[in-house]
Design an enzyme around this catalytic site. Sequence first.
Site, PDB file in Angstrom:
ATOM      1  N   LYS A  35       0.846  -1.207   0.000  1.00  0.00           N
ATOM      2  CA  LYS A  35       0.000   0.000   0.000  1.00  0.00           C
ATOM      3  C   LYS A  35       0.879   1.253   0.000  1.00  0.00           C
ATOM      4  CE  LYS A  35      -0.330  -0.077   5.047  1.00  0.00           C
ATOM      5  NZ  LYS A  35      -1.064  -0.662   6.175  1.00  0.00           N
ATOM      6  N   TYR A 263      16.094  30.090   6.175  1.00  0.00           N
ATOM      7  CA  TYR A 263      14.884  30.847   6.520  1.00  0.00           C
ATOM      8  C   TYR A 263      14.793  31.124   8.014  1.00  0.00           C
ATOM      9  CZ  TYR A 263      12.871  30.108   1.882  1.00  0.00           C
ATOM     10  OH  TYR A 263      12.631  30.127   0.536  1.00  0.00           O
TER      11      TYR A 263
HETATM   12  C1  LIG Z   1      -0.257  -1.676   6.878  1.00  0.00           C
HETATM   13  C2  LIG Z   1      -0.824  -2.874   7.506  1.00  0.00           C
HETATM   14  C3  LIG Z   1       0.002  -3.939   7.904  1.00  0.00           C
HETATM   15  C4  LIG Z   1       1.512  -3.893   7.839  1.00  0.00           C
HETATM   16  O1  LIG Z   1       2.020  -3.340   9.023  1.00  0.00           O
HETATM   17  P1  LIG Z   1       3.599  -3.236   9.241  1.00  0.00           P
HETATM   18  O2  LIG Z   1       3.754  -2.717  10.606  1.00  0.00           O
HETATM   19  O3  LIG Z   1       4.099  -2.280   8.208  1.00  0.00           O
HETATM   20  O4  LIG Z   1       4.133  -4.597   9.031  1.00  0.00           O
HETATM   21  C5  LIG Z   1      -0.611  -5.081   8.381  1.00  0.00           C
HETATM   22  N1  LIG Z   1      -1.956  -5.167   8.496  1.00  0.00           N
HETATM   23  C6  LIG Z   1      -2.771  -4.157   8.157  1.00  0.00           C
HETATM   24  C7  LIG Z   1      -4.231  -4.319   8.323  1.00  0.00           C
HETATM   25  C8  LIG Z   1      -2.236  -2.971   7.661  1.00  0.00           C
HETATM   26  O5  LIG Z   1      -3.064  -1.969   7.334  1.00  0.00           O
END
Ligand SMILES: *Cc1c(COP(=O)(O)O)cnc(C)c1O
Length: 367
Positions: A35, A263
């Site tokens: 994702k 800045y």
């Molecule tokens: C993003 C996500 C993960 C992965 O989590 P990590 O800590 O990056 O391993 C697992 N399960 C769900 C439902 C998620 O949304």
Amino acid sequence: MARPTKALISSEAILHNYNLANKLTTNSKNIVIVKANAYGHDIKIVSKILAFKAPVFAVSSLEEAMIIRGIGIDTPILLLEGCFSQSELITASNYNIWVMLCSNHQVEWIIKTKLPRPIKVCLKVDTGMHRLGFLAYEVVNIIKKLKNTKNIQRGIIVASHFSSSDICNSETAKEQLKTFMNLKNELNQKHSDYFNIEYSLANSSAILNIKESHYEWNRIGYMLYGNSPLVSNKYSSRLKPVMTLQSAIISTREIDVGESVGYNSKWTAKRKTRIATVAIGYGDGYPRSAKSGTPTLVKGKIASIIGAVSMDMITIDVTDIKEAKINDVVTLWGSNLSVNTIARYSNTIGYDLLTRVSSRVPRFIKE
Ligand SMILES: *Cc1c(COP(=O)(O)O)cnc(C)c1O
């Protein structure tokens, strides 16, 4: 020559981390989470590297799933929040995309919609995160509802998510695990006839840290990208960071004691200081909240950020790196400088920094 700002993505590191996760979870299959553009690493690059290895990919939207289908990969893909509309279900069913069922309206959709073929579903259980999913006592009823539809495949997966598995011996994580185990026992004893139910609980930190949470399916995200969500853990040091974020020095100058940089004159020289200006800024996703003192690497040596991070540039102190000159590579994070360190200096977490690397930064595969 093009602007020197880039993210190098190591396919070797991805494979190494993926294999390590598999070694730690010999009785599970690991769903690969890509994702948010594969946590900023480029969803196409990462899914190609793992195309014939990952049993399932997971994303947050149908659009992300279709990017993977668009490059010819037909591995199943799980939508972690399920569908956002009834019509998305039809596309999901057409493209072998699995859906999470998190709310009643999604359950209704799956029962009512005329689907081209049965779809694989995961049922999200809220064991304490209180963000998505059904409470444990509701699960049996949902399963009974689903029992009569021809729209779903056998082999439903019951899933939940930890809220604090990144904290060693977290009481909250223990409670969630207990709730999940109790539900599993109840379903096994009384309702195993409904579907071949499988289970999914562990994310990266639980893969590293909570062995009892490894069921048939784990979900591996952050650790795949080579960083540990845990402050200390015996396996963390074996992970290899996948992304090297780098740019180069585009200007150098010397300033006197009492002069300021950047800045709002946020930093003032206490000694005669040699400054290098580097072509990366918050417009590239480098955190604007990075304080003076945040490390970067030049020729393997630490050069600290001084003054405010600008949109396109930062300024670093190279007084003690005499050899530093224009065009030298500057590493913002990577193998010898963890993104977790930069996150600490910026008051955030590495997940945030990686996913924020903007589309202006080209990603290149480093074999
Ligand atoms: C993003 C996500 C993960 C992965 O989590 P990590 O800590 O990056 O391993 C697992 N399960 C769900 C439902 C998620 O949304």
